[in-house]
Design a protein around this motif. Structure first.
Motif, PDB file in Angstrom:
ATOM      1  N   LYS A 339       0.839  -1.200   0.000  1.00 12.73           N
ATOM      2  CA  LYS A 339       0.000   0.000   0.000  1.00 12.73           C
ATOM      3  C   LYS A 339       0.869   1.243   0.000  1.00 12.73           C
ATOM      4  O   LYS A 339       1.963   1.245   0.576  1.00 12.73           O
ATOM      5  N   TRP A 356      -2.932   4.639  12.357  1.00 13.84           N
ATOM      6  CA  TRP A 356      -1.669   4.854  11.660  1.00 13.84           C
ATOM      7  C   TRP A 356      -0.713   5.587  12.606  1.00 13.84           C
ATOM      8  O   TRP A 356      -0.767   6.811  12.739  1.00 13.84           O
ATOM      9  N   LEU A 367       2.996   7.194   3.439  1.00 13.83           N
ATOM     10  CA  LEU A 367       3.216   6.009   4.259  1.00 13.83           C
ATOM     11  C   LEU A 367       3.186   4.787   3.352  1.00 13.83           C
ATOM     12  O   LEU A 367       2.183   4.515   2.692  1.00 13.83           O
ATOM     13  N   THR A 369       3.544   0.617   2.982  1.00 15.26           N
ATOM     14  CA  THR A 369       3.340  -0.585   3.784  1.00 15.26           C
ATOM     15  C   THR A 369       3.519  -1.824   2.918  1.00 15.26           C
ATOM     16  O   THR A 369       3.021  -1.881   1.794  1.00 15.26           O
ATOM     17  N   ASP A 371       3.170  -6.143   3.409  1.00 11.66           N
ATOM     18  CA  ASP A 371       2.803  -7.281   4.259  1.00 11.66           C
ATOM     19  C   ASP A 371       3.082  -8.572   3.505  1.00 11.66           C
ATOM     20  O   ASP A 371       2.748  -8.698   2.312  1.00 11.66           O
ATOM     21  N   SER A 381       5.502  -7.583   8.466  1.00  8.04           N
ATOM     22  CA  SER A 381       5.031  -6.284   7.987  1.00  8.04           C
ATOM     23  C   SER A 381       6.139  -5.252   8.114  1.00  8.04           C
ATOM     24  O   SER A 381       6.894  -5.263   9.093  1.00  8.04           O
ATOM     25  N   TYR A 383       6.906  -0.905   7.471  1.00  7.72           N
ATOM     26  CA  TYR A 383       6.312   0.403   7.234  1.00  7.72           C
ATOM     27  C   TYR A 383       7.426   1.439   7.131  1.00  7.72           C
ATOM     28  O   TYR A 383       8.450   1.330   7.801  1.00  7.72           O
ATOM     29  N   THR A 385       7.853   5.946   6.306  1.00 11.10           N
ATOM     30  CA  THR A 385       7.347   7.228   5.810  1.00 11.10           C
ATOM     31  C   THR A 385       8.314   7.768   4.763  1.00 11.10           C
ATOM     32  O   THR A 385       9.525   7.508   4.826  1.00 11.10           O
ATOM     33  N   TYR A 400      10.565   4.360  10.539  1.00 10.35           N
ATOM     34  CA  TYR A 400      10.579   3.019   9.961  1.00 10.35           C
ATOM     35  C   TYR A 400      10.129   2.018  11.022  1.00 10.35           C
ATOM     36  O   TYR A 400      10.373   2.214  12.211  1.00 10.35           O
ATOM     37  N   ARG A 401       9.531   0.951  10.553  1.00 13.36           N
ATOM     38  CA  ARG A 401       9.104  -0.085  11.479  1.00 13.36           C
ATOM     39  C   ARG A 401       9.035  -1.422  10.745  1.00 13.36           C
ATOM     40  O   ARG A 401       8.645  -1.487   9.574  1.00 13.36           O
TER      41      ARG A 401
END
Length: 408
Positions: A339, A356, A367, A369, A371, A381, A383, A385, A400-401
């Protein structure tokens, strides 16, 4: 039980209404009292006859034959109402051994002791912020949900959670974060009361803990919810917050309408009304918003949400919109989805517990994403920005994640 009686019961459970279905069995005539029920279920593939083309409805139905009907009914559970669904679940309990022999996995029976069922999840997560090593963290979380069936219309739920950041001296934080009772009033009304999760719209303004009662009336295509209680996420709301006085959570009424004009389109509209009292010097502002999700194809999604605080004008607006491709299913290894969503959040936008976590006040950007289901019930997952700025167009650090999720 005679086969004719079993078939008549099955038509009632499944709500089959094809009155002009053709009868395939030579020994069931139009004069037979069960003719229509047999023909309807045969056309739906729920019942089968013998190789010689007969149904032999005068014979007693075996447990194996009944289990076959239950298995086919279970495939249709997403197309029946709550009452019919409860009947199918009770039949699945009764014929669980035969269903297992047929290779049918009865999800409602797994991890269940008597009328008690438990499920859960675990997560390992890494978070980082660009050019700021102090904010790079690694943490873990585990949750177990216990669900007890009180009766055919009522269930009680308790969820325990434990979490901790790696390397810190403190013990893991543990608490009961969900405690609620849910009751169905007939086919079209449900009330959930207690400490529960509340999603307003698609979660831009609020997707977090709520203490109170939420009533839902309607069916999947059109329903309305009304809630009264307290938002537990977000900053302190009272001017009387001191070391000796805990924060006062927002007392609110929530109103939401959900509409699905087609199976591929979902529209939501909502309004949140904050209670005002003499103790609240700087009350939060009521807000309203709308969200839409559209599945253009089986793999392509577009959607967005807009929210605005009633009295803040342009400074109280926030919106997010994006496109996605694919869908990662935790039940199927190798599935994936991506996404990209653009967000624009003004300084006084009403974000109290957004779904979010990277979307903050006075920020705008993209953002991204990804998965991916690594194995059955194991998902990865990530993520990030991109091009994050404040409302004055000054560049801000990216976030970041990455997280590994397990479900059981």
């Amino acid at each position: 039980m005679k086969k004719h009686l079993a078939v008549l019961a099955a038509t009632a459970v499944l709500g089959v209404t094809s009155a002009f279905a053709a009868n395939p069995f030579s020994d069931v005539t139009p004069q037979d009292w069960a003719y229509q029920a047999v023909a309807q279920l045969a056309s739906q593939g729920v019942v089968n006859g013998y190789p010689d083309g007969t149904f032999q409805g005068q014979n007693n139905i075996t447990r194996y034959e009944m289990a076959q009907m239950v298995a086919k009914a279970m495939v249709r559970q997403d197309r029946v109402d709550a009452e019919q669904n409860a009947i199918i679940n009770r039949l699945a309990n009764e014929f669980s051994a035969e269903l297992n022999n047929l290779g049918v996995r009865v999800a409602t029976l797994e991890n269940k002791v008597g009328n008690f069922k438990f499920t859960g999840d675990a997560r390992l997560r890494y978070k980082a912020k660009e050019n700021d090593g102090r904010h790079s963290t690694f943490d873990y979380r585990g949750r177990v949900k216990f669900e007890a069936t009180v009766n055919d219309n009522t269930k009680a739920v308790i969820r325990l959670i434990g979490e901790k950041q790696f390397g810190t001296a403190a013990r893991p934080k543990t608490e009961v974060d969900r405690v609620y009772v849910q009751h169905n009033f007939g086919k079209y009304a449900t009330v959930t009361a207690g400490r529960q999760n509340l999603i307003v719209g698609s979660g831009l303004a609020y997707d977090d803990t709520f203490e109170g009662a939420v009533a839902t009336v309607g069916k999947d295509k059109l329903n309305a919810t009304v809630g009264y209680g307290y938002l537990l996420a977000g900053p302190a709301k009272s001017a009387f917050v001191t070391a000796a006085t805990p924060k006062q959570n927002h007392e609110v009424n929530t109103y939401q309408v959900n509409f699905m004009p087609t199976e591929k389109v979902a529209v939501k509209g909502y309004f949140v009304d904050f209670h005002k009292n003499e103790k609240t010097i700087t009350p939060a502002e009521d807000f309203h918003g709308a969200a839409v999700d559209v599945n253009l194809t089986d793999k392509v999604w577009v959607g967005g949400e807009y929210v605005r605080a009633e009295q803040k004008g342009a400074d109280g607006e926030a919106w997010i919109a994006g496109v996605g491709y694919g869908e990662a299913s935790m039940a199927k290894a190798g599935t994936w989805g991506v996404k990209a969503q653009y967000f624009d959040v003004k300084d006084q936008a009403p974000l109290y517990g957004t779904t979010w976590n990277f979307v903050n006040a006075d920020r705008k950007g993209v953002l991204a994403t990804v998965d991916y289901t690594v194995a059955k019930n194991v998902g990865l997952s990530a993520y990030a920005t991109i091009d994050t700025k404040d409302q004055a167009d000054e560049a801000k650090p990216e976030s970041y994640r990455a997280e590994l999720n397990y479900k059981f």
